[in-house]
Scaffold this active site. Structure first.
Site, PDB file in Angstrom:
ATOM      1  N   GLY A 181       6.631   1.538   2.406  1.00 33.71           N
ATOM      2  CA  GLY A 181       7.468   1.093   1.287  1.00 33.71           C
ATOM      3  C   GLY A 181       7.525   2.173   0.220  1.00 33.71           C
ATOM      4  N   ASN A 240       0.846  -1.216   0.000  1.00 37.72           N
ATOM      5  CA  ASN A 240       0.000   0.000   0.000  1.00 37.72           C
ATOM      6  C   ASN A 240       0.874   1.256   0.000  1.00 37.72           C
ATOM      7  OD1 ASN A 240       0.963   0.164   2.596  1.00 37.72           O
ATOM      8  ND2 ASN A 240      -1.035   0.373   3.582  1.00 37.72           N
ATOM      9  N   TYR A 288       2.668  -3.483  17.500  1.00 36.15           N
ATOM     10  CA  TYR A 288       3.566  -4.316  16.689  1.00 36.15           C
ATOM     11  C   TYR A 288       3.790  -5.676  17.360  1.00 36.15           C
ATOM     12  CZ  TYR A 288       7.587  -5.453  13.716  1.00 36.15           C
ATOM     13  OH  TYR A 288       8.455  -6.053  12.834  1.00 36.15           O
ATOM     14  N   ASP A 310      -4.234  -2.321  -0.322  1.00 33.01           N
ATOM     15  CA  ASP A 310      -4.158  -2.136   1.126  1.00 33.01           C
ATOM     16  C   ASP A 310      -4.781  -3.363   1.802  1.00 33.01           C
ATOM     17  OD1 ASP A 310      -4.265  -1.418   3.724  1.00 33.01           O
ATOM     18  OD2 ASP A 310      -5.331   0.475   3.410  1.00 33.01           O
ATOM     19  N   LYS A 349       2.099  -9.004  15.859  1.00 35.04           N
ATOM     20  CA  LYS A 349       2.871 -10.142  15.342  1.00 35.04           C
ATOM     21  C   LYS A 349       2.586 -11.408  16.147  1.00 35.04           C
ATOM     22  CE  LYS A 349       5.343  -8.279  11.966  1.00 35.04           C
ATOM     23  NZ  LYS A 349       5.192  -8.695  10.561  1.00 35.04           N
TER      24      LYS A 349
END
Ligand code: UDP
Length: 328
Positions: free
Chosen positions: A38, A34, A146, A58, A150
């Site tokens: 990046g 998306n 995060y 996305d 994960k």
């Protein structure tokens, strides 16, 4: 059989290196990103490869995915400043995004590969960290989007494996560095190198005695490929245990590498910032015959050259834009 991979997060740091490695071995790669962290610049060396296709999508929304024989889930912000900027998006891509990808792998009969993280160990009380350690994570702290994102992605992968027989691999990635990390990535290696090359103060958070172990990107991608090709079940740590160092030592190393113009200053340290981190890679060594090879000095040199070149290009582009504004 020709392998076709979906690489989610293909325009990111690791996603672009993985895509390139697969393409070099004759795979077809469908890169999805998306572009939140990046950049299409990361696709430059293989964008025109006829076996590569890029889809801007996305994964926090429902998307239609093309058939594939492999699905790699690398889509997530990974730098603390980035994931803390939009914690809901981070949670969403690691939960809903991972769910879509693993469901697609199941329907397509593809192998699923999850890029997990050493952050599942939180601020570890066991050192170095083996895969058997369950971790020490603050579930509501600023890093939890995060860490828990994960952890949830791992739980989801394990459940699909257990109940539906999805063929899955899980890599727990420790601090990785190398060319193509965004200049504003914010993680320590890029941050220090950008500061060093621009003569800005190098910002060590807190006292700087906290440690990390740094793995060069080509070593990590070699580990990914070995893990993918193996039949190893359960998480596998991938990182470099030979490079553990304090942030003070890293700052000094980078200061020297970049010509010594910068001073080192200390700034505020983030909440729940892990005190120590070093991978126990016994499992990867034994089961995959993998271990990192690139020494820190060599990896830092290569990363430093890449950052220096990009900073020069950015400065030239700025000078050109300023000149044309002046004449316009
Ligand atoms: N850090 C630092 N200065 C910076 C950026 C990071 O001292 O400008 C420290 C950070 O507090 C942490 C370590 O470097 O202790 C590694 O941080 P990074 O964001 O690279 O990754 P993490 O391992 O924390 O996810």
């Amino acid at each position: 059989m020709t392998e076709t991979a979906i690489v989610a997060g293909a325009a990111g740091f690791l996603g672009s290196h993985l895509s390139e490695s697969l393409l070099n071995d004759g795979w077809t790669v469908i890169g999805i990103d998306n572009l939140s962290t990046g950049a299409t610049a990361n696709l430059r060396t293989f964008r025109k490869n006829p076996n590569f296709r890029f889809l801007k999508r996305d994964l926090t929304r429902r998307v239609r995915l093309p058939p594939a024989t492999a699905v790699f889930q690398l889509a997530s912000p990974a730098s603390p400043p980035h994931y803390q900027r939009d914690p809901l998006a981070c949670l969403s891509v690691n939960s809903f995004g991972t769910a879509q990808l693993i469901e697609h792998a199941h329907v397509s009969g593809a192998r699923f590969f999850l890029a997990s993280t050493s952050e599942v160990y939180g601020d570890p009380e066991v050192h170095p960290q083996p895969e058997s350690y369950f971790g020490h994570v603050n579930p509501i702290g600023p890093r939890s989007c995060y860490d828990e994102g994960k952890r949830y992605a791992e739980a989801l992968t394990a459940a699909w494996e257990r109940t539906k027989g999805v063929d899955a691999r899980i890599a727990r990635i420790f601090n990785t560095y190398g060319p193509r990390m965004a200049l504003d990535d914010g993680r320590v290696v890029t941050q220090f190198l950008v500061q060093g090359w621009t003569g800005a103060p190098i910002t060590v958070h807190g006292g700087g005695v906290q440690t990390r172990s740094f793995c060069y990107v080509s070593d990590l991608i070699a580990g990914f490929r070995k893990l993918y090709d193996s039949s190893v079940k359960g998480p596998v740590n991938l990182g470099n245990p030979n490079t553990e160092m304090s942030m003070n030592d890293l700052a000094e190393k980078v200061r020297e590498l970049t010509g010594g113009r910068s001073t080192v200053v200390h700034s505020e340290r983030g909440q729940d910032d892990p005190e120590r981190r070093r991978p126990d890679i016994s499992r990867a060594k034994e089961l995959l015959g993998w271990e990192p090879k690139v020494p820190l000095d060599e990896g830092l040199q290569r990363t430093s050259e890449d950052i220096q070149a990009r900073l020069k290009r950015a400065a030239r582009a700025l000078a050109k834009a300023t000149r044309s504004e002046g004449t316009g």
